[in-house]
Enzyme design. Structure first.
Site, PDB file in Angstrom:
ATOM      1  CB  CYS A 103      -2.521   2.607   4.378  1.00 14.17           C
ATOM      2  SG  CYS A 103      -1.472   1.698   2.999  1.00 14.17           S
ATOM      3  CG  HIS A 104       0.542   4.384   0.710  1.00 11.13           C
ATOM      4  ND1 HIS A 104       0.020   3.984   0.601  1.00 11.13           N
ATOM      5  CD2 HIS A 104       1.543   4.373  -0.273  1.00 11.13           C
ATOM      6  CE1 HIS A 104       0.133   2.591  -0.382  1.00 11.13           C
ATOM      7  NE2 HIS A 104       1.024   3.521  -1.143  1.00 11.13           N
TER       8      HIS A 104
END
Length: 174
Positions: A103-104
């Protein structure tokens, strides 16, 4: 079995830590949590997971670990403001040790300036950031670059992410 450093702080995406941690531990690996300071507990942004931090960043060295795991959520963005954490992550990339980012999570690797010429995926909102860092973005549920960097986009990709991180460690016989 591998000893996996996990860079994590408050506001991590709960399932993006708990699911891979479970998969790694089921495969016999040890997951160690590291934040800017040790001896504290942190919470996921969904409020579902509470994590005890094993070590502060000053108490560990990259050479103590076989692999690095960076869960998503707001945690990677918070952690990349700390030069010690950035240097820790950069060492895994420069040493070509296994790195797992979902994800991030790749935001920390962007700040470490470790993605130029690499293939990666991540959450769609950081695609331009990844490309600006010199990475080639792949909109796929999981991407393995140079048998070292495993990345995924979001929680729905966790089954593929978990499979590939476990497979990579098995392949490297850590």
């Amino acid at each position: 079995m591998a000893k996996v450093a996990t860079l994590i702080t408050d506001m991590f995406e709960d399932i993006e830590f708990t699911s891979p941690k479970e998969a790694l531990e089921e495969a016999g690996h040890t997951v160690v949590t590291i934040d800017t300071e040790g001896n504290k507990a942190i919470r996921g942004k969904q409020g579902e997971a509470r994590v005890e931090i094993d070590h502060g960043i000053d108490d560990v060295k990259p050479d103590d670990f076989d692999a690095l795991f960076i869960p998503g959520g707001f945690s990677p963005d918070i952690l990349r403001a700390d030069d010690r954490v950035v240097a820790f992550a950069k060492k895994f990339m420069s040493d070509m040790k296994p790195v797992f980012a979902i994800c991030h999570g790749p935001q920390l690797l962007i700040t470490a300036r470790s993605l130029d010429g690499r293939d990666i995926t991540g959450y769609k909102s950081i695609r331009v950031d990844l490309e600006n860092a010199g990475a080639k973005y792949h909109d796929e549920e999981v991407f393995v670059c140079q048998k070292q960097l495993v990345s995924s986009r979001e929680p729905k990709d966790l089954p593929a992410f978990n499979r590939e991180i476990v497979n990579l460690l098995k392949e490297k016989e850590l």
